[in-house]
Enzyme design. Structure first.
Site, PDB file in Angstrom:
ATOM      1  N   TYR A  58     -50.518 -42.582 -45.095  1.00 60.67           N
ATOM      2  CA  TYR A  58     -48.918 -41.698 -45.504  1.00 60.67           C
ATOM      3  C   TYR A  58     -49.767 -40.159 -45.210  1.00 60.67           C
ATOM      4  CZ  TYR A  58     -49.208 -47.020 -47.420  1.00 60.67           C
ATOM      5  OH  TYR A  58     -49.555 -48.000 -47.095  1.00 60.67           O
ATOM      6  N   SER A  91     -48.038 -52.712 -46.096  1.00 62.94           N
ATOM      7  CA  SER A  91     -48.091 -51.636 -44.459  1.00 62.94           C
ATOM      8  C   SER A  91     -49.239 -52.061 -43.419  1.00 62.94           C
ATOM      9  CB  SER A  91     -48.124 -50.151 -44.615  1.00 62.94           C
ATOM     10  OG  SER A  91     -47.009 -49.859 -45.360  1.00 62.94           O
ATOM     11  N   VAL A 134     -49.895 -50.927 -49.693  1.00 60.28           N
ATOM     12  CA  VAL A 134     -49.435 -51.278 -50.973  1.00 60.28           C
ATOM     13  C   VAL A 134     -50.072 -52.436 -51.671  1.00 60.28           C
ATOM     14  CG1 VAL A 134     -47.958 -49.561 -51.500  1.00 60.28           C
ATOM     15  CG2 VAL A 134     -46.912 -51.769 -50.888  1.00 60.28           C
ATOM     16  N   TYR A 193     -39.796 -57.722 -41.268  1.00 53.99           N
ATOM     17  CA  TYR A 193     -39.947 -56.583 -41.690  1.00 53.99           C
ATOM     18  C   TYR A 193     -40.789 -56.968 -42.591  1.00 53.99           C
ATOM     19  CZ  TYR A 193     -40.963 -52.223 -43.897  1.00 53.99           C
ATOM     20  OH  TYR A 193     -41.914 -51.564 -44.764  1.00 53.99           O
ATOM     21  N   LYS A 223     -47.800 -53.186 -40.061  1.00 53.85           N
ATOM     22  CA  LYS A 223     -46.920 -52.068 -39.571  1.00 53.85           C
ATOM     23  C   LYS A 223     -47.458 -51.839 -37.846  1.00 53.85           C
ATOM     24  CE  LYS A 223     -44.263 -49.122 -42.853  1.00 53.85           C
ATOM     25  NZ  LYS A 223     -44.643 -49.710 -43.936  1.00 53.85           N
TER      26      LYS A 223
END
Ligand code: GLN
Length: 306
Positions: free
Chosen positions: A242, A62, A260, A190, A65
């Site tokens: 998160y 992530s 993660v 992605y 992102k």
């Protein structure tokens, strides 16, 4: 930063790694050694201090992102990205599907959860999928100052074969008009971004670039527009960890993003880019050792931006 201080942070973090475990839902990540722990810090002049398993390679997951968002914003402008994704924290898990089809405007909440990042990734431009992939990898290389940065294709395949939830998320968004075009291609991009392999040192340079208002501390090049950096850092504060973002803002108080794969990046604005690695995760998907090391450094060096 003083190497002794980093060593103390590492010793502190090591006490906690046994309380978590590596991400199990991506088979290739489940086999990672949970006792690994490393930290690297890059200052605004490009000086690097690093201890522990700071050379180990792990996948960004992530953390990518943030790169996807920066690229999408710089390619398309703010309006063309934020018509597809919101700016609000969710309080839900990063891969949640709840509330995705209950919103009046159908937009996923923010670019730091899977749904939002997938929507952002769908706007990354290029004539073909291969070209879009190339643009992403090239940009990641510049942001990390590592011209050899590449994809871990085993992790990429592992997630491609098992990423059913992300597949559900993208098709849900396709059905309500947020996603346009070929879902499988967007998803492939992605997963590729998530599978980019890096070390703490690479990510410390990236975090330092964010802390330095978009200027690479290594080359002095303006790699990100200051306006984009401000927006991205604010989303890192509100959504980067998160559904632990609120508590993290209170305890560490630095714009940060975790993945993660076990990585976390943190920005002490105008001072340091920090990157930690520890694949032992808590139940929200954040690296336990990484969190503890960041708490330690933030406290001992008074880095909390609030
Ligand atoms: N590739 C992971 C996923 O899509 C990234 C999630 C994460 O790092 N939180 O599920």
């Amino acid at each position: 930063m003083d190497q002794g201080m980093l060593q103390q942070a590492l010793t502190h973090g090591r006490r906690y790694v046994r309380y978590g475990k590596p991400a199990g839902y991506i088979p290739e990540l489940a086999s990672k050694n949970p006792s690994k722990l490393g930290i690297a810090v890059c200052d605004m002049k490009g000086n690097m201090s690093a201890v522990g398993d700071c050379e180990d390679k792990f996948t960004m997951q992530s953390i990518s992102k943030v790169i996807a968002l920066i690229l999408a914003l710089e390619q398309n402008g703010f309006d063309n990205v934020f018509c597809k994704v919101g700016l609000e924290p969710t309080g839900d898990a990063f891969n949640s599907t709840v509330r995705l089809d209950h919103l009046t405007d159908n937009k996923p909440f923010n670019p730091m959860i899977n749904a939002g990042a997938i929507a952002v990734t769908s706007t990354i431009r290029g004539a073909t999928l291969e070209e879009r992939k190339k643009v992403c990898i090239e940009y990641a290389r510049r942001l990390t100052g590592n011209p050899e940065l590449d994809v871990d294709y085993e992790v990429f395949l592992s997630e491609t074969e098992t990423g059913f939830k992300n597949r559900a998320i993208i098709y849900l968004m396709r059905s309500n008009g947020i996603i346009e075009g070929n879902c499988e291609e967007h998803l492939e991009l992605y997963f590729l971004l998530c599978s980019m392999a890096c070390s703490c040192r690479d990510l410390a340079v990236f975090a330092a670039t964010l802390a330095n208002n978009g200027v690479s501390p290594i080359t002095g090049e303006q790699l990100i527009q200051p306006r984009t950096v401000k927006l991205v850092r604010s989303l890192m504060v509100t959504c980067g960890m998160y559904d632990y973002s609120g508590e993290f803002a209170a305890t560490v108080g630095l714009p940060s993003k975790s993945g993660v794969g076990g990585g976390i990046i943190s920005c002490a604005i105008g001072q340091y880019g920090i990157a930690t690695y520890g694949p032992s995760l808590d139940d929200k998907g954040n690296s336990i050792g990484g969190l503890k090391m960041l708490e330690y450094l933030s406290d001992s060096m008074d880095l909390n931006m609030f």
